[in-house]
Design an enzyme around this catalytic site. Structure first.
Site, PDB file in Angstrom:
ATOM      1  CB  THR A 142      -0.929   0.014   1.228  1.00 19.12           C
ATOM      2  OG1 THR A 142      -1.636  -1.216   1.272  1.00 19.12           O
ATOM      3  CG2 THR A 142      -1.913   1.165   1.178  1.00 19.12           C
ATOM      4  CD1 TRP A 190      -1.266   1.185  -6.208  1.00 14.61           C
ATOM      5  CD2 TRP A 190      -1.869   2.961  -5.001  1.00 14.61           C
ATOM      6  NE1 TRP A 190      -2.295   1.816  -6.872  1.00 14.61           N
ATOM      7  CE2 TRP A 190      -2.685   2.913  -6.143  1.00 14.61           C
ATOM      8  CE3 TRP A 190      -2.080   3.990  -4.084  1.00 14.61           C
ATOM      9  CZ2 TRP A 190      -3.675   3.844  -6.398  1.00 14.61           C
ATOM     10  CZ3 TRP A 190      -3.064   4.927  -4.344  1.00 14.61           C
ATOM     11  CH2 TRP A 190      -3.849   4.851  -5.491  1.00 14.61           C
ATOM     12  CG  HIS A 191      -0.161   5.920  -1.350  1.00 12.09           C
ATOM     13  ND1 HIS A 191      -0.582   4.755  -0.758  1.00 12.09           N
ATOM     14  CD2 HIS A 191      -1.248   6.710  -1.442  1.00 12.09           C
ATOM     15  CE1 HIS A 191      -1.873   4.842  -0.500  1.00 12.09           C
ATOM     16  NE2 HIS A 191      -2.312   6.013  -0.903  1.00 12.09           N
ATOM     17  N   GLY A 192       3.874   5.633  -3.722  1.00 12.85           N
ATOM     18  CA  GLY A 192       5.093   6.240  -4.262  1.00 12.85           C
ATOM     19  C   GLY A 192       6.321   5.470  -3.843  1.00 12.85           C
ATOM     20  CG  PHE A 210      -0.641   8.932  -4.940  1.00 13.99           C
ATOM     21  CD1 PHE A 210       0.713   9.124  -4.703  1.00 13.99           C
ATOM     22  CD2 PHE A 210      -1.551   9.559  -4.117  1.00 13.99           C
ATOM     23  CE1 PHE A 210       1.140   9.923  -3.650  1.00 13.99           C
ATOM     24  CE2 PHE A 210      -1.134  10.351  -3.065  1.00 13.99           C
ATOM     25  CZ  PHE A 210       0.211  10.538  -2.831  1.00 13.99           C
TER      26      PHE A 210
END
Lengths: 461, 370
Positions: free
Chosen positions: A310, A313-315, A461
């Site tokens: 997770t 996934w954001h960066g 994102f």
């Protein structure tokens, strides 16, 4: 194209909206696909061909999985699709890091062209994985290319979600029912979302950026709470607009936020915040890994994997990994030790506990620079011998205090109670509703014309 | 009761906005004093490069109906909600302010060093330095003190960098002592002619220069909405006045770049234009030479910004020639002008805000000294 651009508001939206009444109902999905591709091409003229190719390949692979009899081959095909999507995602997310590595390894000789991550890349690729998985699990039968393309390109959810599971999208939208009630609901949701973004999120953004590194305790606390509220109103506002637009075209999307800052535990918070992403990780990573059914050690492992993914996934920045790890640890502590204790606490105490930890989480999330993070944390927790307040922090509190107060008033349960119980009994409430929505629309336009808008935070994102 | 719907209102509103935007023939916005973007012509290459969508977005924004009304509504709602900053303009008690940013101290220190070296090189010429504070340095409401403190800091920091070769005049002190409340326009970033006169009078006394002239004020525009009003949408009306002396001076103004001449400091055509402040000398010019018919053997080189435009009429009785150079528009070499025109005095007249937010003087002095 952004929902808040004039090209969308005055050109794309009204024309597409009117077209749906001109075209026969059978052509509804086709209209959505064509308009979605135009919507995407407006902002990403070259990547639109990539989007079309991705949809075609995903559909082809899905078809293959559907008609393949051998269970092992089906699984291999699913893995092939998933790995391709994850590879693409990692390629675009890590492009910057990879580029730097290769450049260093070649002593600056490598002549590479860096690709900019296409808008909505993470959301589209996660949708593609959801499509392939649902086909593989036979959760949904083959609904034809029109439905597949509509699902993958559907413009209300194309850039920032919600990442609705394919089986759910099909269930809700296989037959599009264009009712006045739904369209009216959509129009209202759209304006509320726009107001949340322009009137609340963008104001909190000013406080969050201007005094993020203030030299007082009050300043950094104010900035961190402002960011917490900005992020919510920014993303929830967007999701509301997305749902609203979908409704205006007779489609239904899933709810992405459900009063997350009312949560009474971190577990509760993640059931209310970015629901579509949490559910995606639950359905397509956590449960396939075994969830919590395979013993404590595997449960810890699965939770760590899901939360580190997770974060990723954001960066690719370290702070997102730290942020993911932070939630994995808190959720583990909550489920293993705190669960029963929290039930005994008064609700207000649970709320304070949750909001404090969530706010702290967003401090990790917001700071990509480690020294900035240390600065903010040390000032927040009295470790930097900083003054309690500064003239700047008092100015921002005084100037933007009304927005914090407004949120508090809207946020407390009595506000909703007033609307549902007392206001709705008023005879002319429908007329007042329409007047209020019209005024809100005009106000939003005045903000757009005079001030523009800040880019949605989740676009990156 | 029949159900009332919001949806038709939304769609109608959007369609009408689109029709207005497309049919609009406007090319210039008087309030914002800028040309509006025109609609781009479509081509595959411009679409693929993304420039078509960008230009289309800008054109649609520019041609939205009732732009001024929307801007005003935006400012009003901000004010009601307690926000005191709109598009970089701070809202005080019936006054609008520009917010100063932190100065790049390395750059401005280098500017001070170049100025000091320039003054040393031209030893024998008198150097005056008038850094006029903006409104935010003189009239500061309590609730904006935190936001407006930077300008005063910038000013005192910079003036401390200058050498003794400069006669630094304390314009702030003169303005504070005057006790007048009309030294600055409420909705514009400039000082009024009264403000300019107050500073001139104090400067003249300090220099012990005599002036036999007396002045009377003449209103040239009583509905002047300045740049800060237009930028913020918070419309504050001002009165634009000029000082007229009872004794007529004879002078000739030459706009060097434009190759035009005039016998008046005031351009009446600008009186009711989008920017009436341009009534003074018709606005900013790269170089303006003023020859005055008097016996003083003094030639002044005035390096300036727009604050000087309403100040220069007061200087006329004291000089035989004044050469005004605006570094934002001029590529002239100062050293050549000094030699060619036999300059006896040099004055730097700047508003603090422009001085610290514009690098043209830095560039000019840098090329002059290196």
């Amino acid at each position: 194209m952004s929902y808040l651009s004039f090209s969308f508001l005055c050109l794309f939206l009204p024309i597409t909206f009117c077209l749906q009444f001109v075209l026969p109902s059978k052509g509804k999905h086709l209209l959505m696909i064509v308009s979605s591709l135009m919507f995407y091409a407006w902002g990403e003229p070259l990547y639109v061909f990539g989007l079309i190719a991705l949809c075609a390949l995903t559909y082809g692979l899905g078809k293959w999985i559907t008609y393949e009899q051998d269970e092992r081959s089906r699984k291999q095909l699913l893995w092939l699709g998933c790995i391709a999507c994850v590879f693409l995602l990692f390629y675009f997310k890590f492009d910057d890091v990879l580029f730097k590595w290769i450049w260093h390894l070649s002593n600056g000789q490598a002549d590479m062209e860096q690709w900019i991550m296409p808008l909505g890349c993470s959301f589209v690729l996660f949708s593609a994985i959801s499509y392939l998985s649902d086909i593989y699990r036979r959760r949904v039968s083959d609904c034809g290319w029109l439905m597949t393309f509509t699902y993958l390109t559907f413009f209300p959810k194309l850039l920032m979600g919600p990442i609705m599971p394919y089986h759910r999208f099909v269930k809700e939208n296989q037959t599009v029912k264009l009712t006045m009630t739904l369209m009216e609901h959509g129009a209202r949701l759209f304006v509320i979302g726009m107001a949340q973004k322009l009137l609340l999120a963008d104001h909190f953004a000013v406080v969050a950026t201007q005094i993020r590194l203030d030299n007082s305790v009050l300043g950094v606390w104010l900035a961190s709470i402002a960011f917490t509220l900005q992020l919510y109103f920014d993303f929830a506002g967007y999701s509301m607009m997305a749902n609203g637009i979908a409704n205006m075209f007779g489609y239904r999307l899933m709810e992405n936020f459900h009063h997350p800052y009312h949560a009474l535990s971190i577990r509760d918070f993640w059931h209310r915040w970015h629901i579509s992403l949490s559910q995606w990780f639950r359905d397509y990573v956590y449960i396939p890994l075994g969830g919590s059914r395979l013993g404590r050690m595997k449960y810890v492992r699965n939770l760590l994997i899901v939360w580190l993914l997770t974060g990723l996934w954001h960066g690719t920045s370290w702070n997102f990994l730290l942020w993911g790890f932070y939630y994995a640890v808190i959720l583990l502590i909550e489920s293993l030790f705190l669960k029963h204790f929290l039930r005994l606490l008064p609700k207000f105490m649970c709320w304070c506990y949750t909001f404090f930890l969530v706010n702290l989480g967003w401090v990790l999330f917001a700071n990509t620079d480690f020294s900035d993070l240390l600065y903010q944390l040390s000032h927040m927790f009295f470790l930097a011998s900083a003054p309690l307040f500064s003239s700047d922090s008092l100015y921002y509190l005084q100037t933007y205090g009304s927005f914090f107060l407004l949120v508090l008033l809207i946020g407390v349960p009595y506000g909703k109670l007033f609307i549902t119980q007392i206001y709705r009994r008023f005879r002319y409430h429908e007329l007042i509703d329409v007047i209020l929505f019209s005024l809100l629309l005009i106000l939003c336009f005045s903000y757009l014309i005079a001030n523009g808008y800040q880019t949605f935070l989740y676009t990156q994102f | 009761m029949k159900t009332i719907r919001f949806l038709p209102i939304l769609i109608l509103f959007l369609i009408l906005s689109l029709i207005h935007a497309i049919c609009s023939k406007e090319t210039h916005n008087a309030w914002e004093n800028r040309d509006l973007s025109s609609y781009p012509s479509f081509s595959i290459s411009s679409f693929l490069s993304g420039s078509y969508s960008e230009k289309m977005e800008q054109a649609l924004n520019d041609h939205m109906p009732k732009r001024d009304g929307f801007q005003h509504l935006h400012a009003l709602s901000q004010y009601v909600l307690g926000v005191r900053e709109v598009n970089g303009v701070l809202i005080g008690n019936q006054q609008l302010y520009q917010k100063s940013e932190v100065v790049d101290e390395i750059k401005w220190k280098a500017l001070a060093e170049n100025l000091n070296a320039f003054a040393k090189k031209n030893h024998g010429i008198r150097f005056d330095f008038l850094l006029v504070p903006s409104k935010s340095g003189v009239i500061v409401p309590d609730h904006l003190k935190a936001m407006l403190k930077q300008e005063t800091y910038n000013q005192s920091w910079f003036l401390n960098q200058l050498s003794d070769d400069f006669y630094i005049f304390d314009a702030k002190k003169a303005l504070l002592e005057s006790q007048r409340n009309d030294l600055y326009y409420r909705g514009d970033h400039h000082w009024t002619t009264h403000g300019a006169y107050v500073v001139y009078d104090a400067w003249r006394r300090q220099r012990k220069l005599n002036s036999q002239l007396s002045y009377e004020t003449l209103t040239v525009n009583d509905a002047f909405y300045g740049t800060l009003s237009n930028r913020s949408g918070f419309f504050l009306k001002d009165r634009l006045e000029i000082y007229q002396s009872d004794e007529q001076l004879t002078y000739l103004i030459r706009y060097v770049e434009e190759q035009e001449q005039s016998s008046s400091l005031y351009v009446k055509e600008k009186q009711y234009s989008a920017n009436p402040y341009e009534v003074f000398l018709g606005g900013n010019h790269a170089r303006v030479d003023i020859d005055i018919a008097n016996d003083y053997n003094r030639t002044l080189l005035l390096i300036k910004d727009s604050y000087a435009n309403c100040f220069v009429p007061f200087l006329l009785p004291h000089y035989q020639k004044i050469i005004m150079i605006d570094p934002r528009l001029s590529y002239d070499r100062l050293q050549s002008i000094i030699l060619e025109e036999d300059i006896t005095e040099i004055m730097f007249l700047y508003n603090t805000y422009t001085f610290f937010h514009d690098i043209s003087l830095y560039d000019m002095m840098d090329s002059e000294m290196n």
